[in-house]
Design an enzyme around this catalytic site. Structure first.
Site, short mmCIF file in Angstrom:
data_model
loop_
_atom_site.label_atom_id
_atom_site.label_comp_id
_atom_site.label_asym_id
_atom_site.label_seq_id
_atom_site.Cartn_x
_atom_site.Cartn_y
_atom_site.Cartn_z
N HIS A 1 4.64 8.68 -2.43
CA HIS A 1 3.44 9.52 -2.51
C HIS A 1 3.80 10.98 -2.75
CE1 HIS A 1 -0.81 8.71 -2.32
NE2 HIS A 1 -1.02 9.86 -1.72
N ARG B 1 -0.73 6.12 -7.50
CA ARG B 1 -0.43 5.57 -6.19
C ARG B 1 0.50 4.37 -6.41
NH1 ARG B 1 -6.09 6.45 -6.22
NH2 ARG B 1 -6.78 8.04 -4.71
N ARG C 1 3.35 11.78 -6.35
CA ARG C 1 1.94 12.01 -6.71
C ARG C 1 1.51 13.42 -6.28
NH1 ARG C 1 -3.36 9.58 -7.37
NH2 ARG C 1 -4.78 10.17 -5.71
N HIS D 1 -10.02 11.42 -6.91
CA HIS D 1 -10.58 11.86 -5.63
C HIS D 1 -12.11 11.88 -5.69
CE1 HIS D 1 -6.67 14.21 -4.50
NE2 HIS D 1 -6.59 12.92 -4.23
N TYR E 1 -4.21 21.11 -2.51
CA TYR E 1 -3.03 21.46 -3.31
C TYR E 1 -2.95 22.97 -3.57
CZ TYR E 1 -2.53 16.46 -3.88
OH TYR E 1 -2.38 15.13 -3.63
N LYS F 1 -8.15 2.72 -6.13
CA LYS F 1 -8.67 2.93 -4.78
C LYS F 1 -10.17 3.23 -4.83
CE LYS F 1 -7.81 5.47 -0.51
NZ LYS F 1 -7.03 6.53 0.17
#
Length: 347
Positions: free
Chosen positions: A294, A204, A297, A320, A329, A229
């Protein structure tokens, strides 16, 4: 600042003007706002003057949208609780402003008397009637739930509120050829290094800018992402090519505090400057898509999946919490789709 927002009068109606230099990514973003319009005469974009839009563009709320004294005290207690739980200031701002809207709606009612039924009424009479976005509705509902569960210490049955289905938006993905063109567009070693790190490690923007030289473990070929994050640490593998580039970069720039520093030694590189680096690279690569950082990523994750990497590993690499987040994805990977033969070919 990338943009300037202010209140204007447009054809007898109050609107929020958003002014910025021509930028494909910003234009694409502004078009996502409901009721967004372009004014050729004023040469600016303008949006409906709503609480939601004022909050988004950090404009002061109207006097009539301020909670009463009890509501203001409730907001302060809520902020204190969030800070004690070490929520980020950005999250605190989002949650408290969402709760503010609800407390204003019930300015004449004591908070202790608010019930589930009141929340349903608020949902129908304010959120839905004003056609507020689904994401803003979810923010408000989440903040109400958290406030009553923590500060008020009583449960509000949020499940009775009809919550919007989340839009299933597919991530934007670049081809490997497009990524290569972007990463090779800059001759400046630092600029090339920063964009390459984002793609090669699936970082990120904030994760890249918060890197320190000590986060690079060249012996184990990994980068340690501290306090990423969700306040989680994680590691990402470093390719031999990236390690070679990092050594060349380090020898030339000799960073002190941050791995990537601004013009002043010890000063963290700015987000705005990083975005400009990408914008220039995209222009040089002659890519017309509104590419954001982004996207690199997203492309990293998708290319890993297409090369056969297990989804569980990709989930760990991206940091995640839920596998469902990573599973999106699979919908943009073209590996299987390209093997399908169209019936058109047999006509």
């Amino acid at each position: 600042m990338k943009w300037e927002a202010k209140i204007i009068q447009y054809k007898g109606e109050k609107r929020i003007a958003v002014i910025f230099k021509k930028d494909a990514a910003l234009i694409a973003r502004i078009k996502e706002f409901q009721g967004a319009r372009w004014s050729q005469s004023r040469v600016l974009w303008h949006l409906p003057d709503t609480d939601e839009n004022r909050i988004h563009f950090k404009l002061p709320l109207l006097a009539s949208t301020q909670p009463n004294s009890e509501g203001q005290q409730a907001l302060e207690k809520f902020k204190q609780h969030l800070r004690s739980k070490r929520y980020s200031e950005s999250t605190i701002g989002t949650y408290s402003e969402a709760l503010r809207s609800f407390l204003v709606f019930y300015n004449t009612k004591p908070i202790a008397e608010i019930t589930n039924e009141d929340i349903i009424i608020y949902n129908n009479e304010y959120i839905l009637k004003n056609n507020l976005s689904a994401s803003y509705q979810n923010q408000i509902v989440n903040s109400i739930k958290l406030y009553f569960a923590t500060v008020q210490n009583r449960k509000i049955d949020i499940e009775k509120v009809h919550r919007p289905k989340r839009a299933k938006v597919l991530p934007n993905v670049l081809s490997k050829e497009e990524v290569k063109a972007i990463l090779e567009a800059h001759s400046n070693v630092k600029h090339k290094m920063m964009l390459s790190m984002i793609y090669s490690c699936g970082l990120r923007r904030s994760e890249l800018l918060n890197l320190k030289p000590s986060n690079i473990d060249s012996k184990r070929n990994i980068v340690l992402l501290k306090n990423a994050k969700g306040k989680k640490d994680r590691i990402a593998p470093l390719s031999p090519k990236i390690l070679k580039m990092l050594r060349e970069y380090y020898a030339e720039y000799k960073p002190t505090v941050w791995l990537f520093e601004g013009q002043t030694k010890g000063e963290q590189y700015s987000e705005t400057s990083l975005q400009k680096i990408l914008k220039t690279a995209v222009l040089k690569a002659r890519i017309l898509k509104p590419v954001t950082l982004h996207w690199l990523r997203h492309s990293y994750a998708t290319h890993l999946l297409e090369s056969g990497t297990d989804l569980r590993y990709i989930q760990e690499l991206l940091g995640h919490n839920s596998s469902k987040t990573t599973e999106i994805y699979t919908h943009v990977s073209t590996k299987s789709i390209q093997q399908i033969k169209s019936p058109f070919d047999d006509l």
